[in-house]
Design an enzyme around this catalytic site. Structure first.
Site, short mmCIF file in Angstrom:
data_model
loop_
_atom_site.label_atom_id
_atom_site.label_comp_id
_atom_site.label_asym_id
_atom_site.label_seq_id
_atom_site.Cartn_x
_atom_site.Cartn_y
_atom_site.Cartn_z
N ASP A 195 0.89 -1.17 0.00
CA ASP A 195 0.00 0.00 0.00
C ASP A 195 0.93 1.21 0.00
OD1 ASP A 195 -1.49 2.24 0.74
OD2 ASP A 195 -2.87 1.07 1.96
N HIS A 196 1.01 1.90 -1.13
CA HIS A 196 2.05 2.92 -1.22
C HIS A 196 1.82 4.07 -0.23
CE1 HIS A 196 -0.75 5.09 -3.84
NE2 HIS A 196 0.02 6.16 -3.70
N HIS A 258 -6.04 2.66 1.38
CA HIS A 258 -5.23 3.77 1.88
C HIS A 258 -5.88 4.47 3.08
CE1 HIS A 258 -3.18 3.11 -1.80
NE2 HIS A 258 -3.91 3.87 -2.57
C1 BG6 Z 1 -3.71 4.85 -6.10
C2 BG6 Z 1 -5.06 4.92 -6.73
O1 BG6 Z 1 -3.65 3.75 -5.24
O2 BG6 Z 1 -3.46 6.03 -5.37
C3 BG6 Z 1 -5.18 6.15 -7.63
O3 BG6 Z 1 -5.30 3.75 -7.50
C4 BG6 Z 1 -4.81 7.38 -6.88
O4 BG6 Z 1 -6.49 6.27 -8.15
C5 BG6 Z 1 -3.47 7.21 -6.17
O5 BG6 Z 1 -4.73 8.46 -7.79
C6 BG6 Z 1 -3.18 8.38 -5.29
O6 BG6 Z 1 -1.89 8.25 -4.80
P1 BG6 Z 1 -1.06 9.52 -4.34
O7 BG6 Z 1 0.19 8.96 -3.76
O8 BG6 Z 1 -0.86 10.34 -5.57
O9 BG6 Z 1 -1.93 10.21 -3.34
#
Ligand code: BG6
Length: 509
Positions: A195-196, A258
């Site tokens: 989960d980034h 997230h």
């Molecule tokens: C991803 C989603 O996990 O996270 C995307 O699939 C979203 O839809 C993105 O745009 C948002 O990530 P960050 O790091 O740009 O907030």
């Protein structure tokens, strides 16, 4: 279990020698995130000396063509200037094998390739990470085929770990089915569900902030906290991901993973240690305490929206329903706002408001802890009610900062109370090297630290929260989509959700 897994993870050092296999090596994630992140780790001295990448994809090719492609891509996606000598060394340990993941042959040839690369690069041991950068429908198949080919068998001198990307299923039933398929080939300790958001510096800081500062923990509960808001606002629309997003919607895409992860870090009890299972146990307890919603409660506590045409950053943008690969009659939500109640001793009666949306007025992610008002009217009722409340604002992106809104006396003869910010900005630590957000997570996987990855039961618990909402939304198609103009703060119904409770969303200026 291998010796590598038993050793306590050291985050300042590289893990043991290993081969990093990327399924979906010709895809977007590989060029945008995975390879730049691995290269950044190499430049920071966090990859083992003995290390190689093997790309696997359906696109025909060989080692030479793969290296040439990587060299082109890194020019576009590197997060900092590429040192040619470091790149040459990195890319000379990159290999390729082509094939269709639905066929057993590709796994047999991968097995041979791993053996050949181990020999050529003099990689001792049998450690292999398999990163599944493939469409989610292939997660189960690839894991099962790896198992059949005997590639997931751990030995005393070799771990075998599989990284998968969200979405982990598209509802509770499919998530369980996926987990069952993964478990037919893998033990839970081999599955790294990435989960980034959990790789973001400010998200990781939530635990430090809470548990390393004596001043916050005593007031981190229902006696002092009025409410919590978690916002993930994006100014981007669906971009080129129409078919994916139209199938999933933001509730599945952002909230289930997230946002509930961030909520559980904010709300969890102090873990007995900062390592994997202790943290996971506390996070799951929070998710389990979130009150499940009956259908009428979904209607009362959840709002969905979809953007129409509008202006974002001074540019005209089209309505969601006219975006490429989106159904022109789509009822998929591009915005969601929820009021969740965490029914436990610490948080009973404190609402947690979550909202996320595409094409909103501004790109920002933040958590706002709003504290209750002081009990006495020492300075008059006007002062008590007119000055803003104390809030603690954790800005996760794009600015990375922490702000406490304090009440102070405005200089002058009259008693006028103002609310002013006390700020800490991450820039105060000096310039940090740019990253893709994947570095920490890939490194953690290589050193065997699962803390920042999702465990099976937390995935299950989050789907249990989201599933009743999906059911109601699926059964009752929205009547008013599109209901917000791109470039605004979302549908009016989301404002009413908070106004009903005498509160409002905290939007940046
Ligand atoms: C991803 C989603 O996990 O996270 C995307 O699939 C979203 O839809 C993105 O745009 C948002 O990530 P960050 O790091 O740009 O907030």
């Amino acid at each position: 279990m291998s010796d590598n897994q038993l050793a306590p993870p050291d985050h300042r050092k590289p893990g043991p020698p290993c081969i990093f296999v990327i399924f979906g090596a010709s895809g977007d994630l590989t060029k945008r995130k995975l390879v730049p992140a691995l290269f950044n780790l190499r430049c920071r001295g966090l990859l083992p000396d003995r290390f190689a990448v093997i790309g696997v994809a359906i696109t025909p090719g060989d080692d030479a063509s793969f290296r040439a492609q990587l060299a082109t891509d890194i020019k576009q996606f590197a997060t900092q200037a590429v040192d040619p000598a470091a790149w040459d060394e990195f890319v000379s340990a990159c290999y390729y094998t082509a094939g269709d993941f639905n066929q057993a042959e590709v796994f047999a040839s991968l097995k041979q390739k791993i053996a050949a690369v181990q020999q050529e690069q003099k990689i001792p041991g049998q450690n292999v990470v398999f990163n599944l950068a493939v469409t989610p429908t292939l997660f189960g198949t690839v894991a099962e085929q790896l198992g059949v080919a005997g590639l997931l068998q751990e030995t005393p001198d070799g771990y075998r770990r599989v990284i998968i990307e969200k979405p982990f299923g598209h509802d509770l039933a499919s998530a369980r089915e996926l987990n069952n398929r993964l478990h037919s080939a893998l033990r839970e300790s081999q599955i790294y569900r990435i989960d980034h958001y959990l790789g973001k510096e400010t998200v990781q800081n939530i635990m430090i902030y809470r548990f390393a500062n004596m001043i916050f923990e005593p007031i981190w509960n229902r006696r002092y906290v009025d409410s919590v808001q978690i916002t993930v606002a994006e100014s981007l629309g669906v971009e080129k991901r129409g078919s994916y997003l139209d199938h999933y919607g933001v509730l599945r895409d952002m909230v289930q993973n997230h946002m509930l992860s961030v909520l559980s870090l904010i709300a969890m009890e102090p873990p007995s240690s900062i390592s994997g299972d202790a943290v996971h146990n506390e996070k799951v307890k929070v998710l389990d305490s979130i009150r499940p919603m009956e259908p009428e409660e979904v209607i009362e506590n959840c709002v969905r929206g979809q953007y129409g045409a509008g202006m974002v950053d001074g540019q005209k943008v089209p309505a969601y329903r006219t975006e490429a690969n989106v159904d022109p009659n789509s009822n998929t939500e591009t915005y969601a706002a929820l009021r969740l109640m965490v029914d436990n001793w610490r948080w009973a009666d404190v609402p947690f408001y979550l909202r996320t949306g595409k094409h909103l007025a501004k790109h920002f992610t933040q958590v706002v802890i709003r504290f209750k008002r002081t009990p006495l009217m020492l300075f008059g009722e006007k002062v008590r009610t007119q000055a803003g409340p104390n809030t603690l604002i954790l800005n996760i992106q794009p600015a990375e900062s922490i702000t406490i809104m304090m009440r102070v006396k405005n200089p002058g003869p009259a008693v006028v109370v103002d609310t002013v910010p006390l700020d800490f900005n991450y820039d105060q630590f000096g310039k940090r090297s740019a990253s893709t957000g994947y570095e920490t997570l890939l490194h953690d996987c290589m050193i065997g630290d699962m803390t920042l990855f999702h465990r099976e039961d937390s995935v299950d618990a989050s789907w249990r929260i989201v599933n009743p909402i999906l059911d109601v939304w699926g059964a009752l198609p929205p009547r008013d989509f599109p209901d917000y103009a791109a470039g605004t703060w979302g549908p009016a119904s989301a404002d009413r959700l908070l106004e009903h409770d005498g509160r409002h969303w905290e939007n940046p200026a």
